[in-house]
Design an enzyme around this catalytic site. Sequence first.
Site, PDB file in Angstrom:
ATOM      1  N   HIS A 321       0.843  -1.207   0.000  1.00 22.08           N
ATOM      2  CA  HIS A 321       0.000   0.000   0.000  1.00 22.08           C
ATOM      3  C   HIS A 321       0.880   1.260   0.000  1.00 22.08           C
ATOM      4  O   HIS A 321       0.679   2.171  -0.800  1.00 22.08           O
ATOM      5  CB  HIS A 321      -0.921  -0.031   1.228  1.00 22.08           C
ATOM      6  CG  HIS A 321      -1.588   1.272   1.512  1.00 22.08           C
ATOM      7  ND1 HIS A 321      -2.857   1.577   1.072  1.00 22.08           N
ATOM      8  CD2 HIS A 321      -1.158   2.369   2.191  1.00 22.08           C
ATOM      9  CE1 HIS A 321      -3.175   2.799   1.465  1.00 22.08           C
ATOM     10  NE2 HIS A 321      -2.154   3.294   2.154  1.00 22.08           N
ATOM     11  N   GLU A 322       1.882   1.286   0.909  1.00 23.43           N
ATOM     12  CA  GLU A 322       2.772   2.458   1.002  1.00 23.43           C
ATOM     13  C   GLU A 322       3.537   2.683  -0.305  1.00 23.43           C
ATOM     14  O   GLU A 322       3.687   3.811  -0.768  1.00 23.43           O
ATOM     15  CB  GLU A 322       3.771   2.290   2.162  1.00 23.43           C
ATOM     16  CG  GLU A 322       3.155   2.359   3.548  1.00 23.43           C
ATOM     17  CD  GLU A 322       2.442   3.676   3.826  1.00 23.43           C
ATOM     18  OE1 GLU A 322       2.892   4.722   3.319  1.00 23.43           O
ATOM     19  OE2 GLU A 322       1.430   3.654   4.542  1.00 23.43           O
ATOM     20  N   HIS A 325       1.665   4.401  -3.042  1.00 25.23           N
ATOM     21  CA  HIS A 325       1.698   5.882  -3.033  1.00 25.23           C
ATOM     22  C   HIS A 325       2.858   6.390  -3.883  1.00 25.23           C
ATOM     23  O   HIS A 325       2.735   7.398  -4.593  1.00 25.23           O
ATOM     24  CB  HIS A 325       1.852   6.405  -1.599  1.00 25.23           C
ATOM     25  CG  HIS A 325       0.604   6.305  -0.780  1.00 25.23           C
ATOM     26  ND1 HIS A 325      -0.606   6.819  -1.173  1.00 25.23           N
ATOM     27  CD2 HIS A 325       0.369   5.740   0.444  1.00 25.23           C
ATOM     28  CE1 HIS A 325      -1.521   6.589  -0.253  1.00 25.23           C
ATOM     29  NE2 HIS A 325      -0.961   5.926   0.750  1.00 25.23           N
ATOM     30  N   GLU A 401      -5.669   7.085  -0.921  1.00 25.39           N
ATOM     31  CA  GLU A 401      -5.660   5.872  -0.098  1.00 25.39           C
ATOM     32  C   GLU A 401      -6.347   4.708  -0.812  1.00 25.39           C
ATOM     33  O   GLU A 401      -5.857   3.590  -0.803  1.00 25.39           O
ATOM     34  CB  GLU A 401      -6.333   6.134   1.264  1.00 25.39           C
ATOM     35  CG  GLU A 401      -5.559   7.049   2.190  1.00 25.39           C
ATOM     36  CD  GLU A 401      -4.160   6.557   2.515  1.00 25.39           C
ATOM     37  OE1 GLU A 401      -3.979   5.345   2.743  1.00 25.39           O
ATOM     38  OE2 GLU A 401      -3.232   7.385   2.514  1.00 25.39           O
TER      39      GLU A 401
END
Length: 461
Positions: A321-322, A325, A401
């Site tokens: 997920h990070e 970004h 997100e």
Amino acid sequence: GDLWAELPAERRIFCSVLLFSWAVYLWEAFLAHRQRRVYRTTTHVPQELGQIMDSETFEKSRLYQLDKSTFSFWSGLYSEVEGTMILLCGGIPFLWKLSGQISGRAGFGPEYEIVQSLVFLLLATLFSAVTGLPWSLYNTFVIEEKHGFNQQTLGFFFKDAIKKFVVTQCILLPVTSLLLYIIKIGGDYFFIYAWLFTLVVSLVLVTIYADYIAPLFDKFIPLPEGELKQQIETMAKSIDFPLTKVYVVEGSKRSSHSNAYFYGFFKNKRIVLFDTLLEEYSALNKEPAEGEDGESEETKSKTKNKKQGCKNEEVLAVLGHELGHWKLGHTVKNIIISQMNSFLCFFLFAVLIGQKELFAAFGFYDTQPTLIGLMIIFQFIFSPYNEVLSFCLTVLSRRFEFQADAFAKELGKAKDLYSALIKLNKDNLGFPVSDWIFSMWHYSHPPLLERLQALKDAKQE
């Protein structure tokens, strides 16, 4: 209407600033009241959460968020009243005068405006640190302690607070003095030079923060060789993330909340994992050895509130997920938005700085110090614009997100991210039910249920 029109410009400016400040406060208080009602009335796990949360954790998180919300109401009211009293009683001109007297005694007359500005800044930040201290103590040692998150001793807290204050001054004072100097000698286009200077400073701070500033407060250790490190490196390579180092930070000394982030520019990226995020490394999952140092008793009493942390696959999903970004350019987009905003603010500052009424509105009739101008324009005059911008950035952040979750899903991590989000929500006692207006205005991350729903579709595929 006639009465308002008859008021001198500086009174109108002053009243508008005060009224807007209270309007924002009342709006925030109204939203918080709606959310508190949710905490009070939602006493049973809603049906759609049955699979996700047990009733004991649900009740714990409800009481934790209720305490936090009540605390936030009183601290918010205090800071609004304090800010109003400072403005009404002429606190800013008083502090400026006092700074002049102090720098005068040190042999710097009124012509040394930058020296006086630095004394003013030091006194203002000291005042704010002292008045904020009781609130910070109560939050850490009453609320966070009561709900099992605080891991600090009183000595550690004060040492930390002093260190933070000193480090802040070491950065703030030189940067401010250079900025004021650039504004003074920059001529007609000073706003361009001032903006470029703040751009360079922010890039330098981002670069050095994790290597030189963060280690002053927490211990960073390289993630030991092993399966997890190997898997992280493989995942980074698969999406061309230029990873150079992976660290574990001892966040558990301070709190048992968990997190992960990456930093660095160009080909030099590092990943930082909080030990509280990792099942294997979290001090909270380990019983202290007998006969350890003096704090072992304290640590022992706190291990009863064990946090589960995440398994390796779940940690990888959180990192997926990070890294999403990064891959989707969210970090760069945020930097561009912030710099465009910064440029616009400096440009408008250049337009407004000549208005004597702005200074007179806040009690500066004879002098127009640059630092005070910056403070009045950036903090008070721009506050309506800042509120709108903040809301737009919250909406954008929620969108980012969802996109980062979708990216982790594409990496095949939907199932693990799903369980990681549930664990992290449980570990951090997040309350999964929220008032829609409160959540729309405040949540930079989408509510848990919305994120899980988006991942569920993939999980079932």
